[in-house]
Write an enzyme that holds these catalytic residues in place. Structure first.
Site, PDB file in Angstrom:
ATOM      1  N   GLU A  33       0.862  -1.191   0.000  1.00 42.67           N
ATOM      2  CA  GLU A  33       0.000   0.000   0.000  1.00 42.67           C
ATOM      3  C   GLU A  33       0.894   1.236   0.000  1.00 42.67           C
ATOM      4  N   GLY A  40      -7.651   2.305   2.213  1.00 41.29           N
ATOM      5  CA  GLY A  40      -7.967   2.800   0.873  1.00 41.29           C
ATOM      6  C   GLY A  40      -8.844   4.035   0.856  1.00 41.29           C
ATOM      7  N   THR A  41      -9.439   4.266  -0.303  1.00 43.23           N
ATOM      8  CA  THR A  41     -10.314   5.420  -0.501  1.00 43.23           C
ATOM      9  C   THR A  41     -11.466   5.387   0.495  1.00 43.23           C
ATOM     10  N   LYS A  51     -19.555   9.763   5.824  1.00 40.58           N
ATOM     11  CA  LYS A  51     -20.691   9.420   6.696  1.00 40.58           C
ATOM     12  C   LYS A  51     -20.562  10.098   8.060  1.00 40.58           C
ATOM     13  N   THR A 144      -6.173  -1.521  -6.808  1.00 40.74           N
ATOM     14  CA  THR A 144      -5.673  -0.148  -6.667  1.00 40.74           C
ATOM     15  C   THR A 144      -6.769   0.907  -6.800  1.00 40.74           C
ATOM     16  N   ALA A 182     -24.593  15.601  -9.995  1.00 41.83           N
ATOM     17  CA  ALA A 182     -25.593  15.278  -8.968  1.00 41.83           C
ATOM     18  C   ALA A 182     -25.643  13.778  -8.731  1.00 41.83           C
ATOM     19  N   GLU A 188     -24.248  13.909  -1.447  1.00 43.00           N
ATOM     20  CA  GLU A 188     -23.859  13.731  -0.029  1.00 43.00           C
ATOM     21  C   GLU A 188     -23.061  14.939   0.466  1.00 43.00           C
ATOM     22  N   HIS A 321     -18.721  -2.460  -0.935  1.00 45.42           N
ATOM     23  CA  HIS A 321     -19.176  -3.832  -0.690  1.00 45.42           C
ATOM     24  C   HIS A 321     -19.063  -4.699  -1.936  1.00 45.42           C
ATOM     25  N   HIS A 444     -43.507  -3.760  15.782  1.00 50.17           N
ATOM     26  CA  HIS A 444     -44.264  -2.525  15.659  1.00 50.17           C
ATOM     27  C   HIS A 444     -43.933  -1.605  16.834  1.00 50.17           C
TER      28      HIS A 444
HETATM   29  P1  FAD Z   1      -9.689   1.812  -2.964  1.00 50.73           P
HETATM   30  O1  FAD Z   1     -10.492   1.885  -1.743  1.00 50.73           O
HETATM   31  O2  FAD Z   1      -9.640   2.974  -3.865  1.00 50.73           O
HETATM   32  O3  FAD Z   1      -8.224   1.404  -2.525  1.00 50.73           O
HETATM   33  C1  FAD Z   1      -7.147   1.370  -3.407  1.00 50.73           C
HETATM   34  C2  FAD Z   1      -5.861   1.499  -2.620  1.00 50.73           C
HETATM   35  O4  FAD Z   1      -4.781   1.178  -3.480  1.00 50.73           O
HETATM   36  C3  FAD Z   1      -5.584   2.919  -2.105  1.00 50.73           C
HETATM   37  O5  FAD Z   1      -5.307   2.885  -0.737  1.00 50.73           O
HETATM   38  C4  FAD Z   1      -4.359   3.369  -2.897  1.00 50.73           C
HETATM   39  O6  FAD Z   1      -3.483   4.203  -2.137  1.00 50.73           O
HETATM   40  C5  FAD Z   1      -3.688   2.041  -3.197  1.00 50.73           C
HETATM   41  N1  FAD Z   1      -2.851   2.056  -4.395  1.00 50.73           N
HETATM   42  C6  FAD Z   1      -3.144   2.545  -5.620  1.00 50.73           C
HETATM   43  N2  FAD Z   1      -2.138   2.304  -6.487  1.00 50.73           N
HETATM   44  C7  FAD Z   1      -1.177   1.664  -5.770  1.00 50.73           C
HETATM   45  C8  FAD Z   1       0.106   1.136  -6.114  1.00 50.73           C
HETATM   46  N3  FAD Z   1       0.584   1.194  -7.367  1.00 50.73           N
HETATM   47  N4  FAD Z   1       0.825   0.554  -5.133  1.00 50.73           N
HETATM   48  C9  FAD Z   1       0.350   0.467  -3.844  1.00 50.73           C
HETATM   49  N5  FAD Z   1      -0.853   0.940  -3.490  1.00 50.73           N
HETATM   50  C10 FAD Z   1      -1.616   1.516  -4.440  1.00 50.73           C
HETATM   51  N6  FAD Z   1     -18.759   3.261  -1.523  1.00 50.73           N
HETATM   52  C11 FAD Z   1     -19.722   2.681  -0.784  1.00 50.73           C
HETATM   53  O7  FAD Z   1     -20.003   1.490  -0.968  1.00 50.73           O
HETATM   54  N7  FAD Z   1     -20.403   3.374   0.191  1.00 50.73           N
HETATM   55  C12 FAD Z   1     -20.139   4.684   0.430  1.00 50.73           C
HETATM   56  O8  FAD Z   1     -20.759   5.278   1.312  1.00 50.73           O
HETATM   57  C13 FAD Z   1     -19.137   5.332  -0.336  1.00 50.73           C
HETATM   58  N8  FAD Z   1     -18.845   6.618  -0.118  1.00 50.73           N
HETATM   59  C14 FAD Z   1     -17.839   7.210  -0.845  1.00 50.73           C
HETATM   60  C15 FAD Z   1     -17.566   8.549  -0.620  1.00 50.73           C
HETATM   61  C16 FAD Z   1     -16.572   9.186  -1.335  1.00 50.73           C
HETATM   62  C17 FAD Z   1     -16.271  10.642  -1.073  1.00 50.73           C
HETATM   63  C18 FAD Z   1     -15.817   8.442  -2.294  1.00 50.73           C
HETATM   64  C19 FAD Z   1     -14.699   9.106  -3.064  1.00 50.73           C
HETATM   65  C20 FAD Z   1     -16.094   7.113  -2.539  1.00 50.73           C
HETATM   66  C21 FAD Z   1     -17.111   6.485  -1.820  1.00 50.73           C
HETATM   67  N9  FAD Z   1     -17.451   5.146  -2.038  1.00 50.73           N
HETATM   68  C22 FAD Z   1     -18.448   4.568  -1.310  1.00 50.73           C
HETATM   69  C23 FAD Z   1     -16.746   4.333  -3.043  1.00 50.73           C
HETATM   70  C24 FAD Z   1     -15.690   3.430  -2.353  1.00 50.73           C
HETATM   71  O9  FAD Z   1     -14.783   4.253  -1.652  1.00 50.73           O
HETATM   72  C25 FAD Z   1     -14.959   2.589  -3.380  1.00 50.73           C
HETATM   73  O10 FAD Z   1     -15.888   1.865  -4.159  1.00 50.73           O
HETATM   74  C26 FAD Z   1     -14.006   1.607  -2.707  1.00 50.73           C
HETATM   75  O11 FAD Z   1     -13.072   2.288  -1.895  1.00 50.73           O
HETATM   76  C27 FAD Z   1     -13.259   0.775  -3.744  1.00 50.73           C
HETATM   77  O12 FAD Z   1     -12.417  -0.117  -3.084  1.00 50.73           O
HETATM   78  P2  FAD Z   1     -11.107  -0.675  -3.789  1.00 50.73           P
HETATM   79  O13 FAD Z   1     -10.525  -1.657  -2.838  1.00 50.73           O
HETATM   80  O14 FAD Z   1     -11.400  -1.103  -5.161  1.00 50.73           O
HETATM   81  O15 FAD Z   1     -10.105   0.579  -3.934  1.00 50.73           O
HETATM   82  P1  NAI Z   2     -21.431   9.482 -10.099  1.00 47.38           P
HETATM   83  O1  NAI Z   2     -21.122   8.702 -11.319  1.00 47.38           O
HETATM   84  O2  NAI Z   2     -22.241   8.894  -9.020  1.00 47.38           O
HETATM   85  O3  NAI Z   2     -22.154  10.853 -10.513  1.00 47.38           O
HETATM   86  C1  NAI Z   2     -21.563  11.760 -11.404  1.00 47.38           C
HETATM   87  C2  NAI Z   2     -22.638  12.707 -11.915  1.00 47.38           C
HETATM   88  O4  NAI Z   2     -21.985  13.740 -12.648  1.00 47.38           O
HETATM   89  C3  NAI Z   2     -23.625  12.050 -12.868  1.00 47.38           C
HETATM   90  O5  NAI Z   2     -24.932  12.399 -12.488  1.00 47.38           O
HETATM   91  C4  NAI Z   2     -23.256  12.625 -14.232  1.00 47.38           C
HETATM   92  O6  NAI Z   2     -24.367  12.746 -15.108  1.00 47.38           O
HETATM   93  C5  NAI Z   2     -22.729  13.986 -13.839  1.00 47.38           C
HETATM   94  N1  NAI Z   2     -21.800  14.582 -14.795  1.00 47.38           N
HETATM   95  C6  NAI Z   2     -20.814  13.970 -15.488  1.00 47.38           C
HETATM   96  N2  NAI Z   2     -20.150  14.871 -16.248  1.00 47.38           N
HETATM   97  C7  NAI Z   2     -20.732  16.074 -16.031  1.00 47.38           C
HETATM   98  C8  NAI Z   2     -20.497  17.390 -16.510  1.00 47.38           C
HETATM   99  N3  NAI Z   2     -19.518  17.641 -17.370  1.00 47.38           N
HETATM  100  N4  NAI Z   2     -21.289  18.388 -16.076  1.00 47.38           N
HETATM  101  C9  NAI Z   2     -22.306  18.133 -15.181  1.00 47.38           C
HETATM  102  N5  NAI Z   2     -22.569  16.907 -14.689  1.00 47.38           N
HETATM  103  C10 NAI Z   2     -21.789  15.897 -15.107  1.00 47.38           C
HETATM  104  O7  NAI Z   2     -19.993   9.949  -9.557  1.00 47.38           O
HETATM  105  P2  NAI Z   2     -19.558  10.605  -8.185  1.00 47.38           P
HETATM  106  O8  NAI Z   2     -20.691  11.232  -7.483  1.00 47.38           O
HETATM  107  O9  NAI Z   2     -18.371  11.431  -8.544  1.00 47.38           O
HETATM  108  O10 NAI Z   2     -19.092   9.348  -7.359  1.00 47.38           O
HETATM  109  C11 NAI Z   2     -18.017   8.512  -7.824  1.00 47.38           C
HETATM  110  C12 NAI Z   2     -18.216   7.097  -7.378  1.00 47.38           C
HETATM  111  O11 NAI Z   2     -18.094   7.000  -5.974  1.00 47.38           O
HETATM  112  C13 NAI Z   2     -19.578   6.565  -7.759  1.00 47.38           C
HETATM  113  O12 NAI Z   2     -19.405   5.473  -8.604  1.00 47.38           O
HETATM  114  C14 NAI Z   2     -20.233   6.143  -6.498  1.00 47.38           C
HETATM  115  O13 NAI Z   2     -20.766   4.856  -6.584  1.00 47.38           O
HETATM  116  C15 NAI Z   2     -19.121   6.177  -5.457  1.00 47.38           C
HETATM  117  N6  NAI Z   2     -19.693   6.757  -4.255  1.00 47.38           N
HETATM  118  C16 NAI Z   2     -20.616   6.029  -3.573  1.00 47.38           C
HETATM  119  C17 NAI Z   2     -21.239   6.562  -2.485  1.00 47.38           C
HETATM  120  C18 NAI Z   2     -22.247   5.749  -1.788  1.00 47.38           C
HETATM  121  O14 NAI Z   2     -22.306   4.555  -2.027  1.00 47.38           O
HETATM  122  N7  NAI Z   2     -23.039   6.322  -0.901  1.00 47.38           N
HETATM  123  C19 NAI Z   2     -20.939   7.907  -1.988  1.00 47.38           C
HETATM  124  C20 NAI Z   2     -19.979   8.597  -2.806  1.00 47.38           C
HETATM  125  C21 NAI Z   2     -19.378   8.014  -3.879  1.00 47.38           C
END
Ligand code: FAD
Ligand code: NAI
Length: 459
Positions: A33, A40-41, A51, A144, A182, A188, A321, A444
């Site tokens: 990592e 991760g993210t 959250k 990644t 949106a 969020e 998930h 209920h």
């Molecule tokens: P990631 O979590 O992105 O992890 C990848 C890891 O790989 C990172 O730590 C990175 O540093 C590491 N990495 C990358 N390249 C390398 C390399 N070459 N060598 C070593 N390490 C490396 N999903 C939900 O289900 N519920 C939510 O509420 C939700 N909220 C979100 C809110 C936000 C603001 C964002 C941005 C995303 C949200 N997501 C949510 C999406 C969720 O975070 C991702 O779907 C999830 O983290 C993906 O998991 P992953 O293991 O594929 O990768």
């Molecule tokens: P998203 O794909 O959910 O939404 C992006 C939005 O931007 C879409 O509605 C799209 O039509 C719009 N868009 C694209 N280009 C545009 C432009 N040029 N001008 C105006 N609107 C435009 O992507 P988002 O919100 O960035 O999230 C990224 C990922 O992270 C998603 O895949 C999501 O699943 C995940 N995530 C999940 C959460 C959750 O599960 N609660 C919370 C936050 C992120």
């Protein structure tokens, strides 16, 4: 050279789930990592901090807007944003330590550095000082993740034009915030900063918010968010941007006309792209699909032997998930255990107030597949717990196959929709019918009774 049964690159929900599970099965595992913390993210700059801020900001909003109706008179309610951020960081740090503990418990080796594939099942790890280590893996798992997508004329600068990462850590509430997109992030984080006092305008390319969700859910959510003060410019394309000392002005095209909108900060949330940069995929023969995602089979196998990929790096919803389920399936399969990922039953949630949650097909998708569908619906407005809890917005909508009575999809707008959707996912996973659901005795008063009533309301 160090040889491992499994080398995992990335420690997000995909990577750490795989590493911990393989370690638990007695395999020799290393997780590479590049970041200083595990998770991760999702844990560090995604699911968890967002959250935490959603909960804190909802408390603040509720105290300001609804306490009086509950007979609670609070004077001098103030916001300590630094304390709110500290609490959020504390939640993340606690969970970081939780993964470190799981790594130790399951004998997962951790390497801090950037991993790159070489030919012959080798991974080169480069640490922050430029030092290199070579690893050899019987199997390699790529996890990644993804990075925020930028708009070409609106590059991130970390100050005025930001991604979700910076918007999770603003040091002051901006007076005004423009959100481009949106989707889940825009809605969020737009909610968080609106509740804390920013004037939030969301600009969306499509004629609707929350793409992918049921249209009725999206419409209801938009109305609720508008009542909370968010403004929406739908069907609107951003065409240019100019920055000055006070903020950013976007030129947008709306209904065929150009106009400008200005704000102190702009959050660009137009989706995320797979993080393949510098991963050395070409050395190992790992192929990408037409959208730049790592191509994998149903069981996560890439085009290269013994190299697997999961999570945001691959096709499908970018959800934590989903990454976890895929990672567990890869490890189980390597251990010779039967496994599958049911891609028809992946719940999806937007954690606004009310929450939007979905699993399975929308009504339209079901009809497009030529299925004969029945729809059962019930409103929270008619539910005792919802009224008592002051959360009356929304409904549960169930889509069923008229012939078999099987649940094809569930769509919920309402408080705790994220929790309520699990019952529907379970029913779908077990291939149960909505008559089964209607018969289950629900406590209920509970919000879950709305799901049962929606099942009873089916024709
Ligand atoms: P990631 O979590 O992105 O992890 C990848 C890891 O790989 C990172 O730590 C990175 O540093 C590491 N990495 C990358 N390249 C390398 C390399 N070459 N060598 C070593 N390490 C490396 N999903 C939900 O289900 N519920 C939510 O509420 C939700 N909220 C979100 C809110 C936000 C603001 C964002 C941005 C995303 C949200 N997501 C949510 C999406 C969720 O975070 C991702 O779907 C999830 O983290 C993906 O998991 P992953 O293991 O594929 O990768
Ligand atoms: P998203 O794909 O959910 O939404 C992006 C939005 O931007 C879409 O509605 C799209 O039509 C719009 N868009 C694209 N280009 C545009 C432009 N040029 N001008 C105006 N609107 C435009 O992507 P988002 O919100 O960035 O999230 C990224 C990922 O992270 C998603 O895949 C999501 O699943 C995940 N995530 C999940 C959460 C959750 O599960 N609660 C919370 C936050 C992120």
């Amino acid at each position: 050279m160090n040889t491992y049964d499994l080398i995992v690159i990335g420690s997000g929900p995909g990577g750490y789930t795989a590493a911990v599970r393989a370690g638990g099965l007695g395999r020799k595992v290393v997780c590479v990592e590049q970041a200083a913390t595990l998770g991760g993210t999702c844990l560090n700059i995604g699911c968890i901090p967002s959250k935490a801020l959603l909960v804190s900001s909802e408390h603040y909003h509720f105290a300001r807007e609804r306490f009086a109706a509950h007979g609670l008179n609070v004077s001098g309610l103030t916001l300590d944003l630094a304390a709110m951020m500290r609490r959020k960081d504390g939640v993340v740090a606690q969970l970081n330590r939780g993964i470190e503990f799981l790594f130790k418990k399951n004998r997962v080796e951790r390497l801090i550095g950037s991993g790159r594939l070489l030919a012959g099942n080798q991974v080169e790890v480069t640490n922050a000082d430029g030092g290199k280590i070579l690893l050899n893996g019987k199997n390699i798992l790529l996890a990644t993740g993804s990075v925020a997508a930028a708009l070409p004329f609106l590059p991130f600068d970390g100050q005025r034009v930001v991604s979700s990462t910076e918007a999770l850590s603003f040091s002051a509430v901006p007076n005004s915030l423009l959100v481009v997109g949106a989707g889940a992030i825009g809605l969020e984080l737009g909610s968080v900063w609106s509740r804390l006092g920013a004037a939030v305008t969301v600009v969306e390319f499509l004629p609707r918010i929350a793409g992918g969700f049921d249209l009725e859910v999206a419409g209801g959510l938009q109305r609720s968010l508008e009542r909370q003060g968010l403004k929406f410019f739908l069907n609107t394309q951003v065409t240019a941007a100019a920055r000055d000392a006070d903020g950013v002005t976007l030129t947008v095209t709306r209904d065929g006309k150009d106009c400008t909108v200005s704000a102190e900060k702009v959050l660009v949330a137009v989706g995320r792209k797979p993080n393949t940069a510098g991963l050395g995929l070409e050395h190992a023969g790992v192929q990408l699909d037409e959208r730049g995602r790592v191509s994998v089979s149903d069981i996560g196998q890439t085009s290269a032997p013994n190299i697997y990929a999961v999570g945001d790096l691959t096709a499908g919803p970018m959800l934590a998930h989903k990454a976890e389920a895929e990672a567990a399936a890869v490890v189980d399969r390597l251990a010779g255990q039967p496994t599958r990922v049911n891609r028809n039953v992946i719940p999806s949630v937007i954690y606004t107030a009310p929450e939007a949650a979905a699993v399975g097909l929308t009504e339209q998708q079901a009809r497009d597949q030529g299925l004969t569908v029945s729809v059962g619906k019930h409103n929270f407005m008619a539910n005792g717990r919802a009224l008592a809890a002051d959360t009356r917005d929304g409904f549960v909508k169930l889509i069923t196959d008229t012939v078999s009575g099987r649940l094809l999809g569930a769509h919920i707008l309402g408080a705790s929709a994220a929790e309520l959707i699990a019952e529907c996912a379970l029913l779908m996973e077990l291939n149960g019918t909505v008559s089964d659901l209607a018969r289950v005795i629900h406590a209920h008063p509970t919000l879950a009774e709305v799901t049962k009533e929606a099942a009873r309301n089916l024709p």
